[in-house]
Design an enzyme around this catalytic site. Structure first.
Site, PDB file in Angstrom:
ATOM      1  N   GLU A 190      -4.297  13.688  -1.895  1.00  0.00           N
ATOM      2  CA  GLU A 190      -3.683  12.710  -2.794  1.00  0.00           C
ATOM      3  C   GLU A 190      -4.465  12.649  -4.106  1.00  0.00           C
ATOM      4  OE1 GLU A 190      -3.707   8.731  -1.197  1.00  0.00           O
ATOM      5  OE2 GLU A 190      -2.959   7.824  -3.049  1.00  0.00           O
ATOM      6  N   ASP A 245      -5.989   8.390   0.430  1.00  0.00           N
ATOM      7  CA  ASP A 245      -6.812   7.182   0.422  1.00  0.00           C
ATOM      8  C   ASP A 245      -6.487   6.352   1.645  1.00  0.00           C
ATOM      9  OD1 ASP A 245      -7.853   7.900  -2.002  1.00  0.00           O
ATOM     10  OD2 ASP A 245      -6.432   6.701  -3.176  1.00  0.00           O
ATOM     11  N   ASP A 266      -5.531   3.444   2.091  1.00  0.00           N
ATOM     12  CA  ASP A 266      -4.825   2.205   1.722  1.00  0.00           C
ATOM     13  C   ASP A 266      -3.334   2.384   2.001  1.00  0.00           C
ATOM     14  OD1 ASP A 266      -3.946   3.910  -0.222  1.00  0.00           O
ATOM     15  OD2 ASP A 266      -5.000   2.938  -1.875  1.00  0.00           O
ATOM     16  N   ASP A 318      -0.778   2.855   0.023  1.00  0.00           N
ATOM     17  CA  ASP A 318      -0.164   3.984  -0.679  1.00  0.00           C
ATOM     18  C   ASP A 318      -0.462   5.284   0.051  1.00  0.00           C
ATOM     19  OD1 ASP A 318       1.181   2.763  -2.639  1.00  0.00           O
ATOM     20  OD2 ASP A 318      -0.182   3.300  -4.291  1.00  0.00           O
TER      21      ASP A 318
END
Ligand code: 1YM
Length: 651
Positions: free
Chosen positions: A433, A506, A508, A510
């Protein structure tokens, strides 16, 4: 005849070595239930449920209730005839006691034409007993309530068969507590049992399955009047159907056949789920062969007969089956039941080929003749599949051609940092990402075996677009070319340039969303990669705990809050904490040592092969609730043993 029966009974009776057999099961539980982890634990339940299901299949009782109890036990109740309690002449013991303490006793007490448990029938009760702390069996039969209790892996008849008084009920209630000395976990999982009962309910229309959990107070009922049709409807719930769900059944050469199927648009897989005597045949076999050939022949015969295609334009089976979801069940009499290979995953019964095709061919041809609009659309779809397949093959050949010109990977995309080795099986592709993390990953990687492909932004949601649209997407066409093994029905895992595909995002929401979108792509277009366990999620650490007086040399990485507590203890007084919110916050060395280096990283292997679970996933993951999404990923992703971290996941 009677003499033969008697001789057989005596032979059987002489083989009864009560304790020896129970002990054998305890010594080698894996032989009977596969493993002693959570999967094996739940096998105990399936064995008892199967006995109740067999009773229902044979027409006795139409409700099966499973109750997870607070004390770690579980109970299964049916409304059948009740397990036989009469005294067995040769041994002087009640039949129920023999059924629960000896292997191979099933045949003698049952004359079932079709049994669920693939030749294991009658063994299940004993296996469950052998691996339990205690088992209580209550039988309602002949207007009387009977009860017997076993303890210590069945070695002790703690309460011999007793009568507890009159009743007008009939049925069997089995309650047992698994032995924690045998199993690595003795916690029953709601989801695991839920999925299993739902599958059973689809296969056994008209029988109600009830699941209750006294720990949480939850309960759920499964009852499918239209069985397989509802199974297909559930599998296709997130898709765009072409036409109705077709349902055919019949019997040929003493084999009972039932099948439901439907085509969907924008689905490039063949989704065929087959069962023989209610046991999933993961590797297909003769019944699937019969189904496929009947569908291919019926569609071609209709299309040629109707003048939609010429004789020379006959469609390939694989083009016809693209986007087809089918559930096929056969009931084969015990005598004819044959499997290929070791695992009983592949039906071998030769007669099943013709039995299934006899039921499906005429019915489908007739249906197409009666539903001309549908038939025309279907053939058009099959032809489009053929064209797409040919286009994909050309794309793959182009990628192959590029390979030969050596500077290959630069051609695929200037973003890809390729691996130097051509030992493809040991190569790893990191899909990363963001460009900044991608840059660090390129610096920190093992150039020989690790390739990096950075992704910018969110990938396309491939669930909601056509294959053509997907192929036009730069990100996905790059991934397809990089992997080099084709796409959709043309995908050939042998050609994969990588042994592991590792998604690195990541930690998180997203990141979780990107994972999901990529997994959706792999699931839709490169399913074998997932089925073979070649797709992984990288696990960056969440914290770094360091000594304030020497932050560069004294530190530990922590992957979760439990790790963090241990990390603080290890570093001792005067610690500081870095919290990593994204991959980009780590430098190349840190990223390499924590997330990429084989010796120190943690990977989770994606393990999604249960179609019902996947459909649930899609509705959960494509919805808007990020917490559900995160929960699902945590629950359904398997930490791979080989890669240092183990988390067991039930399916
Ligand atoms: C909740 C578990 O075991 N029900 C059950 C089992 C059996 C019978 C009825 C039964 C079968 C027959 C005749 C027959 C039996 N299972 C076995 C074995 N429920 C549960 N209900 N009478 C009653 O098949 O002829 C033997 S009897 F061995 F397969 F386990």
């Amino acid at each position: 005849m009677a003499d033969i029966l008697k001789a057989e009974q005596e032979y059987d009776a002489s083989k009864i070595q009560l304790l020896g057999e129970l002990e054998g099961v305890r010594k080698r539980p894996g032989m009977y239930i596969g493993s002693t982890n959570g999967t094996g634990l739940h096998h105990l339940v399936w064995e008892i449920v199967d006995n109740g299901v067999d009773e229902a299949v044979n027409g006795y009782g139409s409700k099966i209730t499973v109750t997870i109890r607070k004390d770690g036990s579980i109970s299964v109740e049916d409304e059948g005839r009740g397990i036989p309690v009469d005294i067995h002449k040769e041994t002087g013991l009640p039949a129920i006691q023999i059924i629960y303490t000896t292997l191979h006793s099933g045949g003698k007490f049952s004359d079932k034409a079709y049994s669920t448990s693939a030749g294991l029938h009658g063994v299940g009760a004993t296996v469950t007993n052998a691996l339990s702390e205690w088992v209580d069996v209550t039988v309602w039969k002949n207007g009387e309530t009977y009860h017997i209790r076993f303890e210590d892996g069945g070695s002790k008849v703690a309460v011999p068969l007793e009568k507890l008084g009159p009743t007008n009920k009939h049925g069997t209630l089995v309650r047992f507590k698994p032995d924690p000395q045998i199993f690595s976990t003795v916690e029953f999982k709601w989801d695991t049992i839920f999925n299993h009962l739902q599958e059973s309910a689809f296969l056994l229309k008209g029988v109600k399955f009830v699941l209750k959990d006294e720990r949480s107070g939850n309960s759920h009922e499964f009852y499918y009047e239209n069985g397989l049709k509802e199974y297909v409807a559930t599998l296709d719930q997130n898709k765009t159907p072409l036409g109705d769900i077709l349902y055919f059944d019949g019997e040929a050469s003493t084999i009972k056949v039932e099948v439901a199927f439907q085509w969907c648009l924008q689905d490039y897989n063949e989704n065929l789920y087959s069962y023989a005597n209610s046991v999933r045949t993961k590797d297909g076999g003769t019944h699937e062969t019969g189904f496929k050939s009947a569908v291919t022949k019926a569609v071609n015969d209709w299309a040629i007969g109707a003048g939609v295609i010429k004789d020379s334009q006959k469609l390939d089976g694989s083009d016809i089956r693209e986007g087809l979801t089918a559930v096929l069940t056969v009931k084969v009499p015990e005598k004819k039941l044959e499997y290929e290979g070791q695992t009983k995953g592949k039906l071998g019964t030769p007669d099943a080929v013709n039995a299934v095709s006899a039921v499906v061919y005429d019915a489908l041809l007739h249906y197409m003749a009666e539903h001309k609009d549908f038939a025309v659309d279907l053939v058009a779809k099959c032809r489009a599949s053929r064209e797409a397949r040919e286009a994909a093959r050309k794309a793959k050949e182009a990628a192959r051609g590029q390979k030969k010109t050596s500077k290959v990977d630069a051609v695929i995309s200037d973003k890809l940092a390729a691996a130097q080795s051509k030992d493809y099986k040991n190569n790893e592709l990191f899909i990363v990402e963001g460009d900044s993390a991608g840059g660090s990953a390129k610096k920190g990687r093992d150039r020989l075996h690790q390739a990096i492909l950075p992704l910018r932004g969110k990938p396309l949601n491939t669930d909601s677009v056509t294959m053509q649209r997907m192929l036009q997407n730069v990100e996905f066409s790059t991934i397809i070319q990089t992997i080099g093994a084709g796409v959709g029905t043309d995908f050939d895992i042998e050609d994969s340039h990588y042994g592991k595909i590792i998604i690195m995002t990541d930690a998180d929401t997203d990141g979780a969303h990107i994972q999901t979108l990529l997994l959706t792509f792999f699931y839709n277009y490169m399913k074998p990669l997932i089925q073979k366990g070649m797709v992984y999620l990288a696990c960056p650490p969440l914290y770094r705990v360091y000594k304030k007086s020497d932050p560069a040399h004294k530190f530990v990485y922590c992957w979760d809050d439990k790790d963090l507590e241990e990390g603080k203890k290890k570093i001792g007084a005067g610690y500081g904490i870095n919290r990593y919110k994204g991959l980009g916050e780590m430098n190349a060395d840190q990223l390499a040592s924590t997330t990429m280096n084989k010796a120190t990283r943690r990977l989770v292997r994606v393990n999604i092969d249960d179609a019902l679970v996947v459909e649930k996933r899609i509705s959960v993951l494509m919805g808007n609730d990020a917490s559900l999404r995160k929960e699902w990923i945590q629950e359904n992703v398997v930490f791979n043993e080989e890669d240092t971290f183990i988390k067991e996941v039930e399916k």
